[in-house]
Design an enzyme around this catalytic site. Structure first.
Site, PDB file in Angstrom:
ATOM      1  CE  LYS A  74      39.384  39.252  35.319  1.00 19.34           C
ATOM      2  NZ  LYS A  74      39.238  39.570  36.756  1.00 19.34           N
ATOM      3  CB  SER A 149      41.169  36.657  38.615  1.00 20.54           C
ATOM      4  OG  SER A 149      40.281  37.751  38.622  1.00 20.54           O
ATOM      5  CB  SER A 173      40.746  40.134  40.686  1.00 18.61           C
ATOM      6  OG  SER A 173      40.828  38.829  41.176  1.00 18.61           O
TER       7      SER A 173
HETATM    8  N1  GLN Z   1      41.826  36.110  44.884  1.00 18.43           N
HETATM    9  C1  GLN Z   1      40.463  36.277  45.307  1.00 18.43           C
HETATM   10  C2  GLN Z   1      39.698  35.022  45.010  1.00 18.43           C
HETATM   11  O1  GLN Z   1      40.273  34.104  44.534  1.00 18.43           O
HETATM   12  C3  GLN Z   1      39.853  37.468  44.624  1.00 18.43           C
HETATM   13  C4  GLN Z   1      39.530  37.224  43.217  1.00 18.43           C
HETATM   14  C5  GLN Z   1      38.882  38.397  42.558  1.00 18.43           C
HETATM   15  O2  GLN Z   1      38.972  39.529  43.042  1.00 18.43           O
HETATM   16  N2  GLN Z   1      38.189  38.121  41.476  1.00 18.43           N
HETATM   17  O3  GLN Z   1      38.540  34.947  45.238  1.00 18.43           O
END
Ligand code: GLN
EC number: 6.3.5.7
Length: 483
Positions: A74, A149, A173
């Site tokens: 990532k 994400s 995410s």
């Molecule tokens: N979708 C959640 C957010 O936008 C979690 C994102 C994540 O786990 N990095 O904060």
């Protein structure tokens, strides 16, 4: 010979049988990356570094579990001398002088880092539509989002380009994109894997973890990703078990909790049916399903959306156009160097989070929002502690539904935030949780979430592996369609 859709375990067998060499494996991987360019899963490739590492392994006679295995990282993990953007214009020129501990651990174990995967900007999002580098597409249906994400990592694994990828999970995410792309992904206990070299979003919630086709592969990756790291003050100095050890032990008599307060009646009925058939499968394997109560669980999303933006606004204050990262051309004085660099460097969702975070931390609102959210977080953690006195793991659907069409939620932040309804509680409580493929709705994957007690990844993996060896969902792939 094609390596597409092979698991780590299968690739390792091929390497040990001399069916393929690490360099040949890379040749095929880069070919697959090229054939799937339209997914937009990668921001940067690391041909030079990965071929150099592969050549050093080519002459080996025996390969340990991760040696010579191509893996995607990532783009949130710092990688020495390789562009690391975190999906943002703000870091579009950032080449770190060091590598994150989690990635270094994987590379020491012999993994070949083939490139950096696309992601929501600064890991804020659930659909991979907030990246400066464009949307990632879901390999099962390119009109749909892959989740976020860690959407680039999930899409790369689901398309069979790589057997594994790293991800990070602040509110879901790893698990949400794993679910939407039909792969397995684990967020370990907070502190299990070092955060050193991970670009910070919300430091008390961020945690790295593995994404792969199978639970077994996730266990192999976790074995190497974990380490006690003095460079991360929240790194846990605890014993690291062999996470593959328990996998094949049967789950007869394990107590599996379902959360009374999760109101499934509002979900798509196919998701409910799929969850019920997952429960039937677990019962068939001898597990006992028990209802548990997490009375404060419904407060998780609002609590998260105070704490995460608060920490984000603090962490992202370092991007000022001075020290590193993007700097505006539009400078007349110091004040507008800051303002214009941040205005031009950050995207809309990141700005929204900074605004919310700054507001909830400001004098006069701190006690009402931030402090209150921390108190509620403790209540949620206490609820889980009580529930785990009665059960070994807790299960739920991973998401409210399958992948959705690109553009269908991006104009409505609240709908997007609710994507993480089932995943956020485990982050607030710091608990390990994973998503595994559990079926399909309209040919799009669905996932089952398994949450474990503090530091008990082994039981989560054991339940997941037992489910997986008795089902076939993880063996489906987008090019053959669902059988
Ligand atoms: N979708 C959640 C957010 O936008 C979690 C994102 C994540 O786990 N990095 O904060």
């Amino acid at each position: 010979m094609t390596i597409q859709y092979k698991s780590i375990k299968e690739l390792n067998e091929m390497l040990n049988n001399k069916d393929i060499s690490p360099t040949e494996l890379l040749d095929e991987t880069f070919q697959l990356i090229d054939e799937h360019k339209d997914l937009n899963a990668f921001v940067t490739l690391n041909k030079e570094g990965s071929y150099k590492a592969a050549k050093e392994l080519d002459s080996k006679d025996a390969f340990s579990s991760l040696e010579g295995i191509p893996i995607a990282q990532k783009d949130l993990f710092c990688t020495k001398d390789i562009l690391t953007t975190c999906g943002s214009k703000m870091l579009s020129n950032f080449v770190p002088p060091y590598t994150a501990t989690a990635i270094e651990n994987l590379e020491k174990a012999g993994c070949l880092s083939v490139g950096k995967t696309n992601m929501d900007e600064f890991a804020m999002g659930s659909s991979n539509e907030t990246s400066f580098y464009g949307n990632v597409l879901n390999p099962w249906n390119k009109d749909f989002v892959p989740g976020g994400s860690s959407g680039g990592s999930a899409a790369a694994v689901a398309a069979g380009i790589v057997a594994a990828a790293s991800g990070t999970d602040t509110g879901g995410s790893i698990r949400q994109p794993a679910s939407l792309c039909g792969i397995s992904g684990l967020k370990p206990t907070y502190g299990r894997i070092s955060r050193w070299g991970m670009i910070a979003f919300a430091s008390s919630l961020d945690q790295a973890g593995p994404m792969a086709r199978t639970v077994e592969d996730c266990a192999l990756l976790l074995n190497e990703m974990c380490s006690y790291d003095k460079k991360d003050t929240t790194s846990l100095n605890v014993e690291i078990p062999d996470f593959t050890h328990n996998l094949n032990n049967e789950i007869k008599n394990k107590k599996i909790g379902i959360v009374k307060e999760f109101d499934l009646s509002k979900l798509d009925q196919n998701v409910v049916k799929n969850f019920e058939s997952s429960l039937d499968q677990l019962k068939k394997l001898g597990a006992e399903i028990v209802e548990v109560s997490i009375p404060n669980i419904s407060l998780s999303v609002p609590t998260y959306y105070v704490i995460a933006p608060a920490e984000c606004s603090s962490n992202l204050s370092r991007y000022d156009g001075v020290k590193y990262g993007f700097r505006t051309d539009n400078i007349t004085d110091l004040e507008n160097l800051y303002i214009n660099s941040r205005t031009e460097g950050f995207g809309e969702e990141v700005k929204r989070r900074i605004l919310i975070g700054t507001y909830v931390l400001s004098a006069g609102f701190y006690d009402a929002y931030y402090k209150k959210a921390q108190q509620v977080r403790r209540l949620i953690k206490n609820d889980f502690d009580n529930a785990f006195k009665e059960v070994d793991v807790i299960v739920s659907p991973t998401t409210r539904g399958p992948a959705f069409a690109a553009g269908s939620k991006s104009g409505d932040p609240i709908q997007m935030y609710l994507e993480d309804l089932f995943t956020i509680p485990a982050n607030l409580a710091g608990l390990p949780a994973m998503s595994i493929p559990s079926g399909f709705e309209n040919n799009m994957p669905l996932g089952l979430q398994i949450i474990g007690n503090h530091l008990d990844e082994s039981t989560v993996l054991q339940v997941g592996h037992n489910f997986q060896v008795n089902t076939d969902f993880h063996n489906q792939n987008p090019s053959k369609g669902v059988s």
